[in-house]
Motif scaffolding. Structure first.
Motif, mmCIF file in Angstrom:
data_model
loop_
_atom_site.group_PDB
_atom_site.id
_atom_site.type_symbol
_atom_site.label_atom_id
_atom_site.label_comp_id
_atom_site.label_asym_id
_atom_site.label_seq_id
_atom_site.Cartn_x
_atom_site.Cartn_y
_atom_site.Cartn_z
ATOM 1 N N ARG A 12 127.743 95.715 4.342
ATOM 2 C CA ARG A 12 126.367 95.293 4.591
ATOM 3 C C ARG A 12 125.333 96.090 3.797
ATOM 4 N NH1 ARG A 12 124.272 96.806 10.498
ATOM 5 N NH2 ARG A 12 122.352 97.157 9.369
ATOM 6 N N GLU A 13 125.747 97.105 3.045
ATOM 7 C CA GLU A 13 124.804 97.925 2.283
ATOM 8 C C GLU A 13 124.416 97.195 1.001
ATOM 9 O OE1 GLU A 13 125.875 102.050 1.743
ATOM 10 O OE2 GLU A 13 127.055 102.007 3.579
ATOM 11 N N THR A 14 123.546 96.205 1.129
ATOM 12 C CA THR A 14 123.160 95.357 0.003
ATOM 13 C C THR A 14 121.673 95.020 0.098
ATOM 14 O OG1 THR A 14 123.507 93.251 1.156
ATOM 15 C CG2 THR A 14 125.445 94.274 0.126
ATOM 16 N N ALA A 15 121.122 94.538 -1.022
ATOM 17 C CA ALA A 15 119.742 94.066 -1.012
ATOM 18 C C ALA A 15 119.600 92.800 -0.171
ATOM 19 C CB ALA A 15 119.268 93.806 -2.448
ATOM 20 N N THR A 16 120.669 92.010 -0.093
ATOM 21 C CA THR A 16 120.627 90.801 0.740
ATOM 22 C C THR A 16 120.212 91.140 2.167
ATOM 23 O OG1 THR A 16 122.328 89.664 -0.562
ATOM 24 C CG2 THR A 16 122.000 88.909 1.689
ATOM 25 N N TRP A 17 120.751 92.242 2.692
ATOM 26 C CA TRP A 17 120.475 92.617 4.082
ATOM 27 C C TRP A 17 118.986 92.809 4.324
ATOM 28 C CZ3 TRP A 17 123.780 92.628 8.126
ATOM 29 C CH2 TRP A 17 123.314 93.196 9.317
ATOM 30 N N TYR A 18 118.248 93.236 3.298
ATOM 31 C CA TYR A 18 116.826 93.539 3.446
ATOM 32 C C TYR A 18 115.923 92.331 3.169
ATOM 33 C CZ TYR A 18 118.126 98.472 3.651
ATOM 34 O OH TYR A 18 118.669 99.669 4.020
ATOM 35 N N ALA A 19 116.496 91.229 2.683
ATOM 36 C CA ALA A 19 115.679 90.070 2.312
ATOM 37 C C ALA A 19 115.075 89.429 3.558
ATOM 38 C CB ALA A 19 116.523 89.060 1.541
ATOM 39 N N GLN A 20 113.759 89.298 3.566
ATOM 40 C CA GLN A 20 113.077 88.791 4.759
ATOM 41 C C GLN A 20 112.725 87.314 4.669
ATOM 42 O OE1 GLN A 20 109.609 91.064 5.743
ATOM 43 N NE2 GLN A 20 110.685 93.004 5.828
ATOM 44 N N GLY A 21 112.180 86.908 3.527
ATOM 45 C CA GLY A 21 111.507 85.616 3.444
ATOM 46 C C GLY A 21 112.364 84.417 3.784
ATOM 47 N N GLY A 22 113.385 84.127 2.965
ATOM 48 C CA GLY A 22 114.225 82.984 3.239
ATOM 49 C C GLY A 22 114.831 82.399 1.983
ATOM 50 N N VAL A 23 115.192 81.115 2.070
ATOM 51 C CA VAL A 23 115.845 80.409 0.970
ATOM 52 C C VAL A 23 115.013 79.173 0.650
ATOM 53 C CG1 VAL A 23 117.983 79.400 0.126
ATOM 54 C CG2 VAL A 23 118.058 81.158 1.914
ATOM 55 N N ALA A 24 114.536 79.086 -0.583
ATOM 56 C CA ALA A 24 113.709 77.950 -0.995
ATOM 57 C C ALA A 24 114.602 76.751 -1.316
ATOM 58 C CB ALA A 24 112.866 78.321 -2.212
ATOM 59 N N THR A 25 114.351 75.627 -0.645
ATOM 60 C CA THR A 25 115.119 74.404 -0.872
ATOM 61 C C THR A 25 114.260 73.210 -0.485
ATOM 62 O OG1 THR A 25 117.160 75.575 -0.290
ATOM 63 C CG2 THR A 25 117.271 73.180 -0.357
ATOM 64 N N ALA A 26 114.301 72.174 -1.313
ATOM 65 C CA ALA A 26 113.508 70.970 -1.043
ATOM 66 C C ALA A 26 114.241 70.096 -0.029
ATOM 67 C CB ALA A 26 113.263 70.198 -2.340
ATOM 68 N N VAL A 27 113.856 70.217 1.240
ATOM 69 C CA VAL A 27 114.522 69.441 2.295
ATOM 70 C C VAL A 27 113.550 68.564 3.074
ATOM 71 C CG1 VAL A 27 116.412 71.091 2.563
ATOM 72 C CG2 VAL A 27 114.335 71.355 3.948
ATOM 73 N N SER A 28 112.258 68.745 2.908
ATOM 74 C CA SER A 28 111.296 67.945 3.679
ATOM 75 C C SER A 28 111.027 66.620 2.975
ATOM 76 C CB SER A 28 109.985 68.712 3.854
ATOM 77 O OG SER A 28 109.319 68.860 2.613
ATOM 78 N N SER A 29 110.492 65.673 3.732
ATOM 79 C CA SER A 29 110.262 64.331 3.189
ATOM 80 C C SER A 29 109.209 64.329 2.093
ATOM 81 C CB SER A 29 109.838 63.377 4.311
ATOM 82 O OG SER A 29 108.672 63.870 4.974
#
Length: 543
Positions: free
Chosen positions: A52-69
């Motif tokens: 778990r000692e990774t930068a991923t663990w500290y990422a707060q915002g999220g994942v950008a993906t076009a899923v809305s209409s």
């Protein structure tokens, strides 16, 4: 004098571990690639700390993906290209935005729980995005993804995991990457992890700077070892600084996610005035390069102190519910974000450049792949769009996995399994205060190769780095010493590229060349030559 390897060795005299594929790194990019390949082939996953000692663990915002209409991959592509300031590889961005939804579906099948609004995924808006498209899990999306992937690794039991193993250098045989020389941190023994393919997923180099959101493991190791092996590194001058890191003395600095500004938080100067209004049409939600550079100007005008993030008008209930991690961390520091302004300043956050890859993650060395922050896929150009980083790791790791599985299934010809490699070089006998040198390097990079750069400052930084080159010849025996050497390699590449690019573009700002130039719509590349760090070469897009 630049040696090819950090240590002298003879593979006939050290322990050897054989696998079909070795993955180095345990963030989202490394874990997702390892899981996919392990469905059919033997995978060893090597990581220099715990999983778990990774930068991923500290990422707060999220994942950008076009899923809305109201959204689409085409709009996501447009925002990514605009943020990238003319240097994105459009084909790579096409891959990113059009394969994003499938990768999100894969995460959900593994058990990732994104926040919902009713029965639909709740989306937030971040800097540079024209609308809300960021999927999140509270304000700790990275740790939710990392924890879920680690649980899957534990449950599947299809991956051999080697924790506390420091990858030193790549082994090439007959021109192909055939493994990694590693240091077992606990035993002190050197081990060869041999394989038919190697995937580097080692993250970025934020620890080159005194003020960074990156954890201590982010020391540019993968970039440095690929560089020494002869892989091409590209776009090294582009270091993204996140505008809003909590202003305190902790390392890493606590990041205040962009999603808070997406919910309406303002940036204010030392006099309480909003300073992004009129600076950019998106105001506080302008791309990160623009916000960080304006913050530096305002901080200078205000005597060097921080600027302030104002969320007091959002409401305590919303802040506690949507941003529980930020609420708790600020409260620990005596800040009630429903009533108090949050002192913030830019912090080194993301290494945009890295090991150059094609659309399937293959580097310029056969059978060596790179994914995540260590790679330069061309997706980010001169400035990464918020919340595209976790997505990039997911998308390109899947493409790497598919490519390797196909090659292994086809039985591509590989060199004999019992190849031997050795290296011996005279090493200087000198004492190095590793902690002192690391602190010195971080201060140098922060002051002269940071948010604002100039020819004078960059030349001074390079002259100082050249005086430290003897350290690169020393044969250390500890992780900390090897990290310092890797950091020195990457620092010089960043400074050389920044000096060569005589314009301002994206996250690269030169106060002596403050405007972008059409002459510089190109990429700077580096390739290692033993005994020297070569001057960067120029690559024109489309050539």
């Amino acid at each position: 004098m630049m040696p090819r390897y950090l240590i002298n060795f003879d593979t006939s005299r050290i322990e050897r571990v054989d696998s079909d594929v070795v993955v180095v790194g345990s963030g989202v990019a490394g874990l997702s690639a390892a899981l996919e390949i392990s469905k059919q082939f033997d995978v060893a996953l090597v990581t220099k700390g715990e999983l778990r000692e990774t930068a991923t663990w500290y990422a707060q915002g999220g994942v950008a993906t076009a899923v809305s209409s109201e959204d689409s991959p085409r709009l996501h592509l447009k925002d990514t290209l605009e943020a990238g300031a003319g240097l994105c590889n459009k084909d790579a961005v096409d891959v990113l935005v059009n394969e994003a939804a499938d990768r999100i579906d894969g995460l959900v099948r593994l058990g990732i729980k994104f926040d919902l609004q009713g029965d639909r995924i709740e989306l937030s808006r971040e800097g540079g995005h024209r609308l809300a498209r960021v999927l999140h899990s509270g304000d700790a999306t990275g740790s939710e993804i990392e924890a879920t992937l680690i649980r899957t690794v534990d449950a599947w039991k299809s991956i051999r995991v080697f924790e506390n193993i420091f990858a030193l250098d790549l082994i090439l045989h007959q021109g192909h990457c055939r493994g990694v020389i590693c240091l077992d941190k606990l035993s002190g023994q050197v081990v060869l992890h041999a394989a038919k393919a190697v995937i580097l997923a080692t993250g970025g180099a934020g620890q080159l700077y005194s003020v960074t959101t990156n954890p201590p493991v982010c020391t540019g190791d993968g970039m440095a070892m690929a560089y020494r092996a002869g892989a091409i590194l590209s776009d090294m001058e582009f270091i993204q600084f996140h505008p809003t890191a909590l202003d305190n003395e902790l390392t890493p600095r606590f990041l205040i996610t962009e999603a808070l500004r997406g919910r309406g938080a303002y940036l204010r100067d030392c006099n309480g005035k909003r300073f992004m209004v009129g600076r950019h049409p998106l105001a506080e939600l302008a791309p990160r390069d623009i916000v960080s550079q304006e913050m530096v100007r305002v901080m200078h005008r205000c005597g060097g102190g921080p600027v302030y993030l104002d969320a007091t008008h959002i409401g305590e209930e919303v802040l506690k519910d949507r941003f529980p991690t930020i609420w708790a961390r600020c409260y620990e520091n005596g800040i009630n974000i429903a009533k108090d302004l949050i002192p913030v300043r830019p912090a080194a956050h993301y290494t945009i450049g890295g090991i150059k890859t094609d659309l399937n993650g293959l580097t310029s060395i056969p059978d060596l792949y790179a994914t995540g922050e260590v790679a330069c896929t061309g997706v980010h150009g001169a400035n990464r769009l918020a919340s595209n980083s976790l997505l990039e790791g997911l998308v390109f790791s899947k493409r790497i996995a598919d490519t390797i599985v196909h090659k292994l299934a086809d039985g591509d010809n590989y060199s004999e399994p019992d190849f031997l490699v050795s290296y011996k070089r005279e090493r200087p006998n000198m004492d190095v205060d590793v902690r002192k040198e690391r602190t010195w390097l971080q201060k140098l990079m922060t002051e002269y190769v940071g948010v604002v750069r100039s020819e004078e400052g960059l030349k001074f930084a390079l002259s100082q780095l050249e005086e430290k080159e003897k350290i690169l010849e020393v044969e250390f025996s500890t992780k900390e010493g090897f990290e310092l050497q890797n950091m020195l390699y990457i620092a010089k590449l960043i400074a050389k590229s920044a000096l060569s690019r005589r314009e301002s573009r994206g996250v690269h700002y030169r106060e002596d060349y403050p405007e972008p130039s059409d002459d510089w719509v190109l990429h700077l590349e580096h390739r290692f030559m033993e005994d020297d760090i070569a001057e960067p070469s120029i690559f024109l897009p489309g050539v």
